[in-house]
Motif scaffolding. Structure first.
Motif, PDB file in Angstrom:
ATOM      1  N   SER A   1      51.054 104.686  32.132  1.00  0.00           N
ATOM      2  CA  SER A   1      51.197 105.463  33.414  1.00  0.00           C
ATOM      3  C   SER A   1      49.784 105.632  34.131  1.00  0.00           C
TER       4      SER A   1
ATOM      5  N   ALA B   1      49.108 104.028  37.864  1.00  0.00           N
ATOM      6  CA  ALA B   1      48.782 104.687  39.165  1.00  0.00           C
ATOM      7  C   ALA B   1      47.657 103.992  39.826  1.00  0.00           C
TER       8      ALA B   1
ATOM      9  N   GLN C   1      48.726 100.495  41.707  1.00  0.00           N
ATOM     10  CA  GLN C   1      49.713 100.371  42.640  1.00  0.00           C
ATOM     11  C   GLN C   1      49.114  99.778  43.938  1.00  0.00           C
TER      12      GLN C   1
ATOM     13  N   LEU D   1      44.718 109.786  42.055  1.00  0.00           N
ATOM     14  CA  LEU D   1      45.054 110.206  40.797  1.00  0.00           C
ATOM     15  C   LEU D   1      44.233 111.485  40.254  1.00  0.00           C
TER      16      LEU D   1
ATOM     17  N   ARG E   1      45.624 114.526  41.798  1.00  0.00           N
ATOM     18  CA  ARG E   1      46.792 115.102  41.209  1.00  0.00           C
ATOM     19  C   ARG E   1      46.385 115.628  39.893  1.00  0.00           C
TER      20      ARG E   1
ATOM     21  N   ASP F   1      54.284 107.877  37.520  1.00  0.00           N
ATOM     22  CA  ASP F   1      54.566 109.491  37.528  1.00  0.00           C
ATOM     23  C   ASP F   1      54.771 109.878  35.873  1.00  0.00           C
TER      24      ASP F   1
ATOM     25  N   PHE G   1      52.461 112.875  34.604  1.00  0.00           N
ATOM     26  CA  PHE G   1      52.898 113.965  35.095  1.00  0.00           C
ATOM     27  C   PHE G   1      54.232 114.647  34.277  1.00  0.00           C
ATOM     28  N   ASN G   2      55.278 114.022  34.349  1.00  0.00           N
ATOM     29  CA  ASN G   2      56.449 114.181  33.685  1.00  0.00           C
ATOM     30  C   ASN G   2      56.277 114.656  32.458  1.00  0.00           C
TER      31      ASN G   2
END
Length: 328
Positions: free
Chosen positions: A37, A41, A44, A197, A200, A307, A310-311
């Protein structure tokens, strides 16, 4: 007709432009979903990393597939936590070509590392005193290092490092440095994505603290002792674990000990994990006021992608809050 002809001619041009851009992306392989993950990120707009431990599999019990071996042989960059977590990767990584960059993220600068809690059942801090002699810093972190003697292979620290977003930031910084070194042509994209990132992750850290704030003083039991980093970051109260490691099925004496402890704690929660023996939780809570919940520290039930991290963190926080806030 001229417009139609132009569109027909444009389609192959677009196709080959996209194919060329994909071909320029380095082949990047990652070990587990949380690492995948973070790498996704940062990559991307450049490419998509491959993932070895996919689906509901766990690095604790994973067996390499032929497709995994092929992916490693083709890789330009490999990211893993380290041999303390993904022991199955140690020998395959030694065998891959010298052209590949291998980043062991448990060596990233700036990580907080916590010692394994040997014996794992119930630690001194389960009495509610978070200043329990573990040498915490001002944020409740244990600053123990991996160079102390310990019975665990590959060092003295717990390898579930990503369960503290500040550790995820340190890992992301190491990922960015490695990708820039391997693929300098896309350095600006990696660095811009890393900044996004980082921001975030800071926001996530505050969100998680807010979610668990109302229940952080309520003790609970976990399936195995994988949550120290979350615990120390947010000062939640883990009173013990059913098993020291998920590969070890606890015996009747251990189950009886934990059952007694759950009864003493009263209306607590006992958390299973998707991959491992949830029926043991039913045995532990039988005849008590405790409730069962599920935590997923390795994202077994989540879809891979940028994502996912974060999930994952929101899922753990919300599961704790939902179970611990329930009335018995």
């Amino acid at each position: 007709m001229k417009l139609a002809t132009a569109l027909i001619l444009a389609v192959p041009a677009i196709f080959f432009a996209e194919a060329g851009r994909a071909a320029d992306a380095p082949v990047v392989v990652t070990s587990i979903k949380p690492v995948h993950s973070l790498v996704s990120a940062i990559m991307q707009g450049v490419g998509t990393p491959e993932l070895i431990v996919d689906g509901a599999a766990s690095p604790h019990t994973y067996n390499m597939k032929p497709s995994n071996a092929r992916a490693l042989q083709n890789a330009k960059v490999v990211f893993w936590v380290g041999p303390g977590l993904e022991a199955f990767l140690e020998k395959p990584l030694e065998a891959i070509g010298s052209d590949a960059l291998v980043a062991e993220l448990d060596k990233a600068p700036g990580l907080t590392k916590l010692k394994f809690r040997e014996g794992g059942a119930f630690e001194p801090h389960d009495d509610g005193d978070h200043n329990d002699g573990n040498h915490h810093d001002g944020n409740g972190h244990d600053q123990a290092h991996a160079d102390e003697d310990h019975d665990h292979d590959h060092g003295a620290f717990d390898t579930h490092l990503w369960l503290d977003p500040q550790n995820a930031k340190a890992m992301a910084a190491e990922i960015t440095t490695t990708l820039v070194a391997a693929d300098p042509a896309n350095a600006l994209t990696y660095q811009a994505n890393a900044k996004t990132l980082d921001d975030r992750l800071d926001a996530l850290d505050k969100e998680i603290a807010g979610i668990v704030s109302a229940v952080k003083d309520k003790p609970f039991i976990v399936f195995h002792d994988a949550y120290q980093y979350f615990e120390h970051r947010y000062n939640v109260r883990i009173a013990g674990s059913i098993t020291v490691s998920p590969e070890t099925i606890p015996g009747a004496e251990r189950i009886a000990e934990i059952h007694k402890k759950v009864g003493e704690l009263g209306a607590t929660c006992v958390f299973a994990e998707p991959q491992f023996q949830p029926r043991l939780v039913d045995v532990v809570i039988e005849g008590t006021k405790a409730k069962a919940g599920v935590l997923d520290p390795e994202a077994a039930t989540l879809d891979a992608g940028p994502d996912l991290y974060f999930n994952l963190m929101h899922g753990i926080a919300n599961s704790m809050k939902d179970c611990l806030a329930r009335e018995s």
